[in-house]
Design a protein around this motif. Structure first.
Motif, PDB file in Angstrom:
ATOM      1  N   ARG A  90      82.351  47.370  70.741  1.00  0.00           N
ATOM      2  CA  ARG A  90      83.755  47.719  70.974  1.00  0.00           C
ATOM      3  C   ARG A  90      84.684  46.790  70.198  1.00  0.00           C
ATOM      4  O   ARG A  90      85.730  47.211  69.687  1.00  0.00           O
ATOM      5  CB  ARG A  90      84.067  47.645  72.466  1.00  0.00           C
ATOM      6  CG  ARG A  90      83.494  48.806  73.238  1.00  0.00           C
ATOM      7  CD  ARG A  90      83.797  48.702  74.699  1.00  0.00           C
ATOM      8  NE  ARG A  90      85.213  48.803  75.016  1.00  0.00           N
ATOM      9  CZ  ARG A  90      85.698  48.809  76.252  1.00  0.00           C
ATOM     10  NH1 ARG A  90      84.892  48.734  77.269  1.00  0.00           N
ATOM     11  NH2 ARG A  90      86.994  48.896  76.458  1.00  0.00           N
TER      12      ARG A  90
ATOM     13  N   ALA B 165      77.337  45.991  73.816  1.00  0.00           N
ATOM     14  CA  ALA B 165      78.466  46.903  74.049  1.00  0.00           C
ATOM     15  C   ALA B 165      79.793  46.220  73.740  1.00  0.00           C
ATOM     16  O   ALA B 165      80.684  46.817  73.116  1.00  0.00           O
ATOM     17  CB  ALA B 165      78.439  47.373  75.497  1.00  0.00           C
ATOM     18  N   VAL B 166      79.903  44.962  74.156  1.00  0.00           N
ATOM     19  CA  VAL B 166      81.149  44.234  73.888  1.00  0.00           C
ATOM     20  C   VAL B 166      81.360  44.072  72.392  1.00  0.00           C
ATOM     21  O   VAL B 166      82.458  44.325  71.869  1.00  0.00           O
ATOM     22  CB  VAL B 166      81.122  42.854  74.598  1.00  0.00           C
ATOM     23  CG1 VAL B 166      82.290  42.008  74.129  1.00  0.00           C
ATOM     24  CG2 VAL B 166      81.159  43.016  76.100  1.00  0.00           C
ATOM     25  N   LEU B 167      80.293  43.676  71.698  1.00  0.00           N
ATOM     26  CA  LEU B 167      80.427  43.454  70.252  1.00  0.00           C
ATOM     27  C   LEU B 167      80.723  44.764  69.517  1.00  0.00           C
ATOM     28  O   LEU B 167      81.485  44.781  68.547  1.00  0.00           O
ATOM     29  CB  LEU B 167      79.155  42.820  69.703  1.00  0.00           C
ATOM     30  CG  LEU B 167      78.894  41.387  70.195  1.00  0.00           C
ATOM     31  CD1 LEU B 167      77.563  40.869  69.671  1.00  0.00           C
ATOM     32  CD2 LEU B 167      80.024  40.469  69.763  1.00  0.00           C
TER      33      LEU B 167
ATOM     34  N   ALA C 193      76.215  42.507  76.035  1.00  0.00           N
ATOM     35  CA  ALA C 193      76.698  41.817  74.835  1.00  0.00           C
ATOM     36  C   ALA C 193      76.832  42.796  73.673  1.00  0.00           C
ATOM     37  O   ALA C 193      77.837  42.758  72.922  1.00  0.00           O
ATOM     38  CB  ALA C 193      75.743  40.684  74.470  1.00  0.00           C
TER      39      ALA C 193
END
Lengths: 196, 240
Positions: free
Chosen positions: B68, B64-66, B62
């Protein structure tokens, strides 16, 4: 923030740029997306990379999501497409030896971890379409109709693919020396011990 | 029930996730060992798949997604800001006057292009006419000077003969020159040269007045020069 936020509310919050909603969105669906990616790609590192891409694509295209349809199949469609693209790119590279089941020695039954590895190897021998069907049906527990919608193909095609996937995997396990009667007995023993 | 039917019905029951095997299928496997083995293998597969658990993703997924997503968002914002700043800068602002100037320049360029095109087409027709005139000039019989046949000319008689021959030679040269000039020069109309290009009064679609804009002036000039030459010849005749 409450975990029981509806999908529409969740999407609205994400579109508004609320970081809390975005985090909740990822945390709600990461297991599903990562599970599909891991099954399809067989490598944890690749699965995490593709999962990130799936969520990024989902956030970029959230404004296109039809609020009257469930979010889960929409996300699984993105994930299935991304996995397919990743596998096509990977197809240009040599396959790792740990997935080449033909080499493997005769199976010696030890524990359930080995069973999972055998299933994974059997699964890896399937065609891409069969793999997608199989994972969506068994792991994501979607109906044939939902799988057909996600893969954008007729239900009859999904049934055929599922049938062939089952037969090929069962045949692989038979060749690998997995005794079905012993497996079933062990399973029933495990259930009895859990009940006791 | 045949074994083929059994297999199809078995797959249907799997597709519908039926928890129990239908009675008719149970009846078939009770007396068909091949189908029973097949059913057991499928059953074993389902058991194995049920145990085929997926480990959860790492906790950093989560984040890493946020991360990026934030990077992408900042990139989009900075790009849109630079674009909008560029639109607001005076150097990129277009005033109405600039638009009119651009329109005027385009019209001027169009007029110049049309003029150049007309000029080129005129030159082409003129060149064609000049080529044909050269051919005609080559066919004009040239009056050659005959050698003096009288071997014993004396005094005035000899002089008269010389002047006469010179006059004839001059007249022939002048006539030839006029023929050439009138055929090639736009200033003088070719009075006795037929129009080889198209119909009467037109040359390749261009009217005679356009292809020879100074033709009327050339005609008067020719008449004046002709009359002057006639006077010169007459005076020479009278003097001899």
């Amino acid at each position: 923030m409450s975990v029981d936020v509806s999908e529409v509310e969740l999407v609205r919050g994400c579109l508004a740029g609320e970081v809390a909603y975005q985090r909740l969105f990822v945390e709600r669906f990461e297991g599903m997306i990562f599970g599909l990616c891991l099954r399809m790609l067989s490598r944890r590192h690749d699965a995490e990379d593709v999962s990130q891409e799936v969520f990024l694509r989902a956030f970029r295209n959230l404004h296109r999501w039809d609020g009257e349809r469930p979010l889960r199949p929409w996300l699984l469609t993105i994930a299935a497409n991304r996995c397919r693209t990743h596998l096509e790119e990977r197809g240009r590279r040599p396959m790792p030896t740990d997935l080449q089941a033909d080499w493997l020695p005769e199976r010696t039954r030890t524990d359930s971890r080995d069973d999972a590895e055998e299933i994974q190897r059997a699964f890896a021998t399937l065609r891409l379409e069969y793999q997608q069907c199989f994972v969506l049906f068994y792991q994501q527990e979607l109906s044939v109709e939902e799988v057909a919608q996600i893969l954008d193909c007729p239900e009859g095609t999904v049934k055929t693919w599922l049938h062939r996937a089952r037969k090929e995997m069962a045949e692989y396990l038979r060749k690998r020396g997995l005794d079905p009667q012993q497996e079933l007995n062990d399973h029933s023993l495990d259930l009895n011990s859990d009940m006791n | 029930m045949t074994c083929f039917d059994f297999e199809n019905r078995l797959q249907e029951s799997f597709d519908l996730r039926q928890p129990e095997l239908p009675d008719e299928l149970c009846a078939h496997i009770s007396h068909c060992p091949a189908c029973r083995e097949m059913q057991e293998r499928f059953q074993q597969l389902h058991v194995a798949v049920a145990d085929w658990q997926v480990q959860p993703p790492t906790a950093e997924l989560a984040d890493a997604v946020l991360r990026r997503l934030r990077t992408e968002h900042n990139l989009v914002i900075s790009t849109s800001r630079s674009t909008s700043d560029g639109q607001r800068s005076p150097s990129h602002r277009h005033s109405p006057l600039t638009g009119w100037m651009a329109l005027l320049a385009s019209a001027l360029a169009l007029v110049i292009a049309v003029g150049i095109g007309w000029r080129v087409s005129s030159n082409v027709s003129f060149a064609k006419r000049q080529t044909s005139s050269q051919t005609q000039i080559a066919n004009i019989p040239v009056k050659r000077l005959e050698p003096v046949s009288d071997p014993t000319p004396t005094g005035d008689r000899q002089l008269d003969v010389l002047v006469h021959d010179a006059r004839d030679a001059y007249a022939a040269l002048a006539s030839q020159a006029w023929q050439q000039v009138s055929a090639t020069n736009v200033l003088l109309p070719p009075t006795d040269t037929p129009n080889l290009f198209g119909g009467e009064g037109s040359t390749d679609g261009v009217s005679e007045s356009l292809s020879r804009p100074l033709a009327p002036l050339g005609k008067e000039l020719r008449e004046a020069v002709d009359s002057w030459l006639q006077q010169v010849f007459n005076s020479q005749d009278s003097s001899t």
